[in-house]
Each structure stands twice: as structure tokens, then as C-alpha cells.
Design a protein around this motif. Structure first.
Motif, short mmCIF file in Angstrom:
data_model
loop_
_atom_site.label_atom_id
_atom_site.label_comp_id
_atom_site.label_asym_id
_atom_site.label_seq_id
_atom_site.Cartn_x
_atom_site.Cartn_y
_atom_site.Cartn_z
N THR A 415 -8.41 -43.57 -27.63
CA THR A 415 -8.03 -42.18 -27.41
C THR A 415 -6.74 -41.84 -28.16
OG1 THR A 415 -9.06 -42.21 -25.22
CG2 THR A 415 -7.46 -40.45 -25.67
N GLY A 416 -5.78 -42.79 -28.10
CA GLY A 416 -4.52 -42.57 -28.83
C GLY A 416 -4.75 -42.45 -30.32
N ALA A 417 -5.65 -43.28 -30.86
CA ALA A 417 -5.94 -43.22 -32.29
C ALA A 417 -6.54 -41.86 -32.66
CB ALA A 417 -6.89 -44.33 -32.68
N LEU A 418 -7.43 -41.36 -31.83
CA LEU A 418 -8.04 -40.06 -32.10
C LEU A 418 -7.00 -38.94 -32.03
CD1 LEU A 418 -11.39 -40.42 -30.10
CD2 LEU A 418 -11.07 -40.47 -32.59
N VAL A 419 -6.09 -39.05 -31.07
CA VAL A 419 -5.05 -38.03 -30.93
C VAL A 419 -4.15 -38.02 -32.17
CG1 VAL A 419 -2.97 -37.38 -29.65
CG2 VAL A 419 -5.06 -38.02 -28.41
N PHE A 420 -3.70 -39.20 -32.60
CA PHE A 420 -2.81 -39.26 -33.77
C PHE A 420 -3.55 -38.84 -35.04
CE2 PHE A 420 -0.08 -41.92 -31.06
CZ PHE A 420 1.15 -41.36 -31.36
N ALA A 421 -4.82 -39.18 -35.15
CA ALA A 421 -5.59 -38.72 -36.31
C ALA A 421 -5.71 -37.20 -36.30
CB ALA A 421 -6.98 -39.37 -36.30
N ALA A 422 -5.94 -36.63 -35.12
CA ALA A 422 -6.03 -35.17 -35.02
C ALA A 422 -4.70 -34.51 -35.37
CB ALA A 422 -6.47 -34.77 -33.61
N VAL A 423 -3.59 -35.12 -34.93
CA VAL A 423 -2.27 -34.58 -35.26
C VAL A 423 -2.03 -34.63 -36.77
CG1 VAL A 423 0.22 -35.00 -35.04
CG2 VAL A 423 -1.24 -35.12 -33.03
N THR A 424 -2.49 -35.72 -37.40
CA THR A 424 -2.35 -35.84 -38.86
C THR A 424 -3.07 -34.70 -39.57
OG1 THR A 424 -2.22 -38.25 -38.66
CG2 THR A 424 -2.74 -37.35 -40.84
N VAL A 425 -4.30 -34.44 -39.17
CA VAL A 425 -5.07 -33.36 -39.78
C VAL A 425 -4.43 -32.00 -39.47
CG1 VAL A 425 -7.31 -32.20 -39.79
CG2 VAL A 425 -7.20 -34.69 -39.69
N LEU A 426 -3.95 -31.84 -38.24
CA LEU A 426 -3.32 -30.57 -37.86
C LEU A 426 -2.06 -30.32 -38.69
CD1 LEU A 426 -3.25 -28.12 -35.97
CD2 LEU A 426 -1.95 -29.52 -34.34
N LEU A 427 -1.23 -31.36 -38.88
CA LEU A 427 -0.03 -31.21 -39.69
C LEU A 427 -0.38 -30.83 -41.12
CD1 LEU A 427 2.11 -34.23 -38.44
CD2 LEU A 427 2.61 -31.81 -38.10
N ALA A 428 -1.42 -31.47 -41.66
CA ALA A 428 -1.85 -31.15 -43.03
C ALA A 428 -2.32 -29.70 -43.13
CB ALA A 428 -2.95 -32.11 -43.46
N ALA A 429 -3.10 -29.26 -42.14
CA ALA A 429 -3.61 -27.89 -42.17
C ALA A 429 -2.48 -26.88 -41.99
CB ALA A 429 -4.65 -27.71 -41.07
N THR A 430 -1.49 -27.21 -41.16
CA THR A 430 -0.37 -26.29 -40.93
C THR A 430 0.49 -26.16 -42.17
OG1 THR A 430 -0.34 -26.93 -38.59
CG2 THR A 430 1.62 -25.82 -39.45
N THR A 431 0.66 -27.26 -42.89
CA THR A 431 1.52 -27.25 -44.08
C THR A 431 1.03 -26.26 -45.12
OG1 THR A 431 2.02 -29.58 -43.69
CG2 THR A 431 2.53 -28.72 -45.86
#
Length: 854
Positions: A415-431
Motif C-alpha cells: 500500500t505504501g508503494a502504491l501511495v508513493f508511486a501515486a504521489v510521484t505521478v501527481l507531482l509530475a502532473a502538477t509540475t
């Protein structure tokens, strides 16, 4: 003996038989602690900003202008001004009238360079060395030879400069003052009351008034308290009675003497914060992977302890005690390493111009204590969690896991891995939707969150690769790769420990470098693209004088000659809301018959009206603030002056890095030097540019320190400023990569050395050393390739959004960086694998199978 004592003795005794694993943990903790202490030192330096005064050391109290712009939308945040903020002359009398002031001495500094053999010396170039003789008292200067200057054309040199130049009282010298060469008579030499690094040339009162770059203003005032008056109390009294001043005592006086001390706080805080956060994440991943691997290699031993009656609590305590014993020694040694690394990083920051060389690096017991405490906390947490699963396992289950460790991670980690992966994608999309100058700060953490996701689910990634790509690997590497593929699956947990630092190193290297090169290219091309010139005249003697500008304009073939001044500032009314990110200000001449040096299109108004109190704004900035052509706005310029200007034109400036354009003479009057450092020229119609460059070089031969270049000189001047920020990012990347690389070496070495028994069995079954090494090389290659692929994917989450925000699709940067990273990863993996394999197979096979291990 109590159970705690037995556990501690057993823990310490076991360290003797696990030298390789203990050494790996020691190195990982040692370097991590050193880097954390270095970051803490940088942060402390930013908070203290200690710069010991030299030329102002004799004045107990120094009063200067406001130190920075108090942001209207913030209660307390103050952003330092880009230029020196002075004081009106009438403030000197107000300061002198404060009760307890014995003497108030005004100081005016201006560019003055001593010429030797007709040329300025490089060491003198960056210093504002001209001063009035009255201000000599601020540094305790006394005439050693000759007399003080009393008439125009006279000067007193500091003794160090006079000695180096071989000049004595009565000699004549040439100096560049007010941007032009002038001759002076040396009436004497002066000795300072303490060591002073910068040269000082003292002029008469009449010359000081003539050469002052800001008439009606003084740079600062040195205050000598009356007898019996405490300097601290007097400073508080002056601050209360004289508004709009910054009153300094002690080492804080250095910030008034040395330009750039106050403005270095934010870069140092950002450097320490970004690098410190990166080191914390890297250290947590590295230490956890290293300790986790060493604990997993001992599962058989732990299972035996459990089978012989040891409780889970005792086993857990033993593993934690072992790790903390190593961690405590490593943290103590890391304190010494942190001092060396901190000094080196700070020295590098000074050498590239990020901070002034007079700033003192502060690193005391707070920095060391914080680094050691955080290091031990990370070590304890890593050991506690690593030992938890092993100590809770049932003895029979632990024996089975020691033979074939399970590659499945628990639901919490998944679950933690999925959360951090989602945060990575979210940061990329926000940038993608952020301004280019803020994109790096938003997208940068994606490198770390992506690496954390890989660390959490690494074993399952290795299992997937072995199952999905096993046939492809066997086709590429041959039939001998079969066992390597099987090991990649069965030993997925161990290989994942090596995968994490390799992925992290790749992501940080590619992400930091290519995001910086992409942003840098966009920034430089954007700023330089707003200007156009066939030739650029630059001066390193304080600025281009009016006489030199007249000579340039009278040169045959010159169509347009515009001074160029750069600074930074804010729109105060209506407030632009940029806060700590002021807009860049350009100062140019109004458009004439030869055209304008501005390359940006004018959507409304005309640049012919760019004179007096005028400004041309980017259309997007004006639209955001509802400013229309003809409106009168208030700007806060680089020296803190609030200037009311009329909007005479709206520009089609790039949205990523817009620039506000002011008349050159208006902006130059609010810079530290007071003169434009460059002049941009456009050739007259039909004029050959090479011929123009030759004519300018000949015409300006009598102006020392002047260089004539083509249009690329404009790009180079912007590039030089961008390179400072880039070098810091490269430095951070190199340190993080080096740490991750060392961690990868440690992990790989421990993993290979822990398989001695396995290698012995293989050799007894008929395999020779070469076949075992080939198997290990293929295994290492699998880990290297997977780490590279994951690192590249993670880096793209930072680099691609950065490219999109700057209007590009393909990131900018040298290809050799990518190739170097790929080569570096294999140079990390294969040599250490070969060395560890050699050490692991030194014993005879029959001896190796009797050793503990997997």
C-alpha cells in the motif's frame, strides 16, 4: 547475569564473526551522518550569517538603509534587496543627534581600480574600493607615510596595496574612477587597525562628492558611542529614533560592509534544506536496505536461537543492540567527516560565487548534535523494523525462510508503494501547470518518492522481472543464465536491497542534471532572447562612463547604442504577489531611429516613450494585475527605493521568464555601481559587423577594462549567472549519487560474501570458479539494468514536466551525461561483484559448505 546483559554480550560477540556486514552498516551510517552534519552546518550558517567586519571594525555601531523588502502579504518575511540600500544625507544629522552618540561618520563607496601597466588587476575588479578620507576612521586607518588627502586629485592608498604596487607617497598613479582613467597624486599610505582583505583608496572630500554614484545619499554611517555608553543600548536607541534603518553591532556589521551577505541566506537555506531532505531519504533507504539484508542473512541463526528457547523480545533486542553498537561508533566518526564535508561544500559555494567569501562557515555543537541524533534515530528505526519480522517468525518458519526467503511484501508495504508511486505521478502532473521558475521545487521530490516506492516493493519487482523477462535474458546471455535467472527470483529480497540505491542514484543523477540543464537553457534563451544586438561592449571597472558611451555612439557604423542594466524588483502598487521571487528588471535606452535593442514585440504603446519615469510591462503581468496602458504604478527597485512610473508600453514577453523594462538611466541610479555594465549595439544599415567590432575595439582602446564582443557575449553574461545555480544542483547530485553508489557497493559485497556456502556447494557439484563468476555477473547485470530502467522512468517524472513548462517537449542537456550514468552503474556493479566473488571463493569448497550462510 541478567537477560539484558546476556543479550548485549551475545550481540557484541556476534559482531566479530560478521565483519563484512558490520563494515557495510558502518560505512552507510558514517557517510550519512557526515552529510547530515554538513547540511546542518549550512543551515546554521544561513541563520547566523556571520561575516566579521574589516574596514568597519573600528565603529561599534553601523547604520545602513533598510535591509530588505517587507512583503505586503506577509507579517514578518523580508526579502533582501539586490542592490545596496543607502541612507539620505539628512539621516546622518538625525543619527548624530541621538542621545549617546559621540560621533557619526558617513561612508560613501564607489568603484575605483588601481591601474598597473595601464591595465586593471583581476583581483581588484570586484571591489568597491573608493572612499572618502573621513570614513578611514571606521577601519582605524592611520597615515603611516605622508599626509591625508585635502585637495582634488589626491589619494591615500592602503599600505598593502601601495607595497604590492611599489608606490610611495609623492608618486603619481592612474586609477579608473567614475568609469574613466584619471591620474592622482599619492599623498600618503594608511595602515588599518586590523587585517583588511579588500584594497582601499581614500579621496578628498571634494573628489568623494564628485565621484559618488548616488548624490544626496550615503551608503552607511559608522557610529562611535560617547564615553560610557553601551553599543548595544545605543543601537536600540538609534533604531527607535531613526526610522527606515538597519542598525548593526558585533559581527552583524559585516553584512553592511560586504555585499551579498544578506542575500545569501535564502540560497543557503534552500541548499541545506533540499540537500538535507535528500540525504535523509537516501540515508533512510540505504541504511534500511543494508541492515535489512544483514538481518535476513542471519535468519537461520535467529531460527536456531528461537528453537533453543530465546524469546522474540530477546532476539529483537539482540539485533537492535548489534546495530546500535555499530551505529554509535559510525555516528561519532561521522562527526569528524561532517566537519570536513561541510567545509568543502561551503568552500565550493564560495568559489562559484553563491555566497561571499567573507561569510564565516558556522558549524557548532548544535549541528553536530542534531546530525548524530537524527542518524542514531534512523539507525534505530531501521534496525527495529528489520528485526521485527525475523524475531516474530516461528522457528520452523524462520528455517524455511532462511533457505528460500519469500519475495512477497506485506500489505502495508504494498500500500505504501502504491501511495508513493501515486504521489510521484501527481507531482509530475502538477509540475506541468506550474511556472517554470517554481517547477523544479515542485517536481524535484518526485525523484525521492519514486525511489521510496521502488524500495518498498523491490522484491516483487525482481520476481516480476525474472518471471516475465527470464526467457529473454536466457536468449541474450546464453544457457548459462538459467541459474542466474532462478537466483534473481529466489533471492529477490537480497537483490532488491541492491536495486534500491542503484535506482536512487540513477534517478537523482539524470533527474537533477537534465531538469537543471533544461531549465537553464530555457532561462538563458528567454532572457537573452528578449534582447538583440550585433555587438556588446562590457566593462569590468565598475561600469560604462558617459564619456565612454559617447565614444561608442560616435563610432562610425553604430546605428543604435543602448546601455543595458539588470537588476530585480517588485511591482508594489498594485502588489504583484511574487514575494521572495522578484521580477527581473532590464534597463535600456528608448527606441530611436536605429531601432530598439528589445527583441520582444510591443502589443500596445511605444518604446519611444521609454524615458524619465516610464516602464514597459509584459502583457501577461499587466493583465494579471489589471494594469492598463497609461496607468501609473509604484515599483520597488533593487535598492529599496519606491518609484512611481507610467506604463508606456505592453510587451509580448515570454510567460516563463518575463522581464520589466525601465529607462537605463533610471534603473542604473538604483544599482550599487550606479553605471551600466554593458552597452548593446546594432550596426547601421549595410555596416559589416566584423568591421564594426574592429572599429569599436580601436576606439575604446583608451578605456581600461573594456571588452568588445559579438552578440554571443550577451548570452554568456546571462549564462554566467545561471551557471551558479546549476553548479549547486550538480554538487548535490554528485554527493547523493556518491552516497548511493557506496551503498550499492556495500550491499552487493555483503550479498555476495554471504553466499560462500552456496558457491561451495556449486563447486562440489562440478562448477568451476569461472562459471560461478559468470552467474554472478549475469545476476549483477540484471540488477543494474532493472535499476537503470526504474531510475530513468522516475527521472522522467521530473525532467519531462520541466521541459513542458519551458515550452519544450524534448529535455535539453548533453547525451554524455546519460551514457556516463549507464557506464557508472555497471562500473559499480561488476567490479565489486568480481572482487566479492574472489573473496567468497578463496576457501576450498569442502570448507565453504561448513560455513554459516545461505
Amino acid at each position: 547475569m541478567s537477560s539484558r546483559g546476556v543479550v548485549l554480550n551475545l550481540a557484541l560477540a556476534s559482531l566479530r564473526f560478521r565483519v563484512a556486514a558490520s563494515l557495510a552498516s558502518f560505512v552507510a551510517i558514517l557517510i550519512g551522518c557526515g552529510l547530515l552534519i554538513a547540511c546542518a552546518g549550512l543551515f546554521e550558517t544561513a541563520l547566523v550569517l556571520e561575516a566579521k567586519p574589516q574596514r568597519l571594525a573600528s565603529a561599534p555601531v553601523v547604520v545602513g538603509g533598510s535591509s530588505g523588502f517587507k512583503l505586503p502579504d506577509e507579517e514578518s518575511e523580508v526579502v533582501p534587496y539586490a542592490e545596496r540600500a543607502g541612507l539620505p544625507e539628512d539621516q546622518v544629522a538625525k543619527i548624530a543627534a541621538v542621545g549617546g552618540v559621540g560621533r557619526a561618520v558617513p561612508d560613501v563607496s564607489f568603484p575605483a581600480l588601481l591601474l598597473r601597466d595601464g591595465s586593471p588587476q583581476a583581483s581588484d575588479a570586484p571591489v568597491l574600493s573608493g572612499h572618502g578620507w573621513d570614513s578611514a576612521a571606521l577601519g582605524g586607518y592611520t597615515v603611516r607615510e605622508g599626509a591625508e588627502p585635502t585637495a582634488p586629485g589626491q589619494v591615500v592608498l592602503d599600505s598593502a596595496t601601495a607595497s604590492a604596487a611599489g608606490v610611495a607617497a609623492g608618486a603619481n598613479v592612474d586609477l579608473v574612477v567614475d568609469g574613466k582613467r584619471q591620474s592622482f597624486t599619492v599623498t600618503g599610505t594608511a595602515e588599518p587597525g586590523q587585517a583588511v582583505r579588500a584594497p582601499a583608496y581614500f579621496f578628498s572630500a571634494a573628489d568623494t562628492q564628485r565621484f559618488a554614484t548616488h548624490p544626496g545619499r550615503v551608503d552607511l554611517v559608522g557610529v562611535f558611542p560617547a564615553d560610557g555608553v553601551d553599543a548595544g543600548e545605543l543601537a536600540a536607541r538609534i533604531a527607535g529614533d531613526v526610522a527606515g534603518t538597519s542598525v548593526l553591532t558585533g559581527d552583524d556589521r559585516g553584512s553592511a560592509e560586504f555585499l551579498g551577505v544578506d542575500s545569501s541566506r535564502l540560497p543557503l537555506i534552500l541548499l541545506a534544506s533540499v540537500f538535507g531532505g535528500m540525504v535523509l531519504v537516501v540515508m533512510a533507504l540505504v541504511v534500511s536496505a543494508t541492515i535489512g539484508l544483514t538481518v535476513r542473512q542471519r535468519q537461520q541463526e535467529i531460527a536456531l536461537l528461537r528453537a533453543t528457547g530465546a524469546t522474540p523480545k530477546q532476539v529483537h533486542r539482540m539485533v537492535v543492540a548489534e546495530t546500535m553498537a555499530v551505529g554509535a561508533i559510525a555516528a561519532v566518526c561521522g562527526a569528524f567527516l561532517g566537519s570536513l564535508i561541510g567545509d568543502r561544500i561551503f568552500a565550493t559555494s564560495v568559489s562559484i560565487g553563491m555566497v561571499p567569501e567573507d561569510l564565516v562557515f558556522a558549524q557548532d555543537y548544535i549541528a553536530f548534535g542534531a546530525g548524530v541524533v537524527v542518524t542514531l534515530a534512523i539507525t534505530f528505526a531501521a534496525a527495529w523494523f528489520a528485526a521485527l519480522a525475523a524475531s516474530r517468525a516461528r522457528p520452523i518458519q524462520a528455517m524455511a525462510e532462511a533457505a528460500i526467503p519469500s519475495a512477497k511484501v506485506n500489505p502495508l508495504r504494498r500500500t505504501g508503494a502504491l501511495v508513493f508511486a501515486a504521489v510521484t505521478v501527481l507531482l509530475a502532473a502538477t509540475t506541468v501547470f506550474m511556472p517554470a521558475d517554481s517547477a523544479a521545487a515542485i517536481g524535484g521530490p518526485a525523484l525521492l518518492t519514486g525511489a521510496i516506492a521502488v524500495a518498498l516493493i523491490g522484491p516483487e519487482i525482481m520476481t516480476y522481472v525474472a518471471d516475465r523477462f527470464g526467457p529473454l535474458i536466457r536468449r541474450i546471455a546464453g544457457r548459462g543464465a538459467t541459474l542466474a535467472v532462478i537466483n534473481s527470483r529466489t533471492r529477490a529480497v537480497a537483490f532488491a536491497a541492491a536495486l534500491t540505491p542503484i535506482t536512487l542514484a540513477t534517478a537523482v543523477a539524470l533527474g537533477n542534471v537534465y531538469s537543471e540543464t533544461t531549465a537553464q537553457r530555457a532561462q538563458v534563451s528567454s532572457y537573452a532572447g528578449q534582447l538583440v544586438a550585433d555587438a556588446v561592449v562590457s566593462s569590468d571597472t565598475g561600469g560604462v562612463s558617459p564619456d565612454e558611451l559617447a565614444a561608442i555612439r560616435s563610432t562610425p557604423g553604430v546605428g543604435t547604442a543602448s546601455p543595458l542594466v539588470t537588476s530585480s524588483g517588485w511591482i508594489e502598487q498594485p502588489y504583484d504577489g511574487n514575494g521572495s521571487d522578484p521580477l527581473r528588471l532590464f534597463g535600456v535606452a528608448a527606441e530611436d531611429q536605429g531601432g530598439s535593442v528589445l527583441a520582444t514585440g510591443v502589443t500596445q504603446g511605444s518604446l519611444k516613450n521609454l524615458s524619465g519615469d516610464a516602464v514597459a510591462l509584459p502583457e501577461e503581468v499587466a493583465g494579471d494585475l489589471d494594469i492598463k496602458l497609461g496607468d501609473r504604478i509604484t515599483m520597488r527597485l533593487g535598492d529599496g527605493a519606491a518609484v512611481a512610473v507610467n506604463v508606456v508600453a505592453l510587451l509580448d514577453s515570454p510567460s516563463s521568464y518575463p522581464g520589466m523594462v525601465l529607462p537605463a538611466d533610471l534603473l542604473a541610479a538604483h544599482t550599487t555601481a550606479g553605471l551600466p555594465p554593458q552597452v548593446l549595439l546594432k550596426a547601421a544599415g549595410g555596416q559589416d559587423v566584423d568591421a564594426l567590432l574592429s572599429a569599436l575595439t580601436e576606439r575604446l582602446r583608451t578605456f581600461p577594462g573594456t571588452t568588445v564582443g559579438d552578440d554571443e557575449a550577451l548570452t554568456r553574461s546571462f549564462q554566467a549567472g545561471a551557471d551558479v545555480e546549476a553548479l549547486i544542483n550538480y554538487l548535490l547530485a554528485v554527493l547523493a549519487i556518491a552516497y548511493a553508489a557506496i551503498a550499492a557497493v556495500n550491499t552487493l559485497a555483503v550479498a555476495v560474501l554471504g553466499r560462500r556456502r552456496e558457491f561451495g556447494v556449486q563447486r562440489l557439484a562440478g562448477a568451476d570458479r569461472g562459471q560461478v563468476r559468470r552467474m554472478l555477473f549475469i545476476e549483477g547485470g540484471i540488477v543494474a539494468v532493472v535499476g537503470l530502467v526504474l531510475g530513468i522512468v522516475i527521472s522522467l517524472c521530473t525532467v519531462l514536466p520541466m521541459a513542458i513548462t519551458t515550452g519544450e517537449i524534448i529535455p535539453s542537456g548533453p547525451v554524455w551525461v546519460f551514457l556516463a550514468v549507464v557506464v557508472a552503474v555497471f562500473l559499480i556493479v561488476w567490479p565489486v561483484t568480481a572482487l566479492a566473488a574472489r573473496l567468497a571463493m578463496r576457501r576450498k569448497p569442502i570448507e565453504a559448505v561448513t560455513l554459516p550462510g545461505q
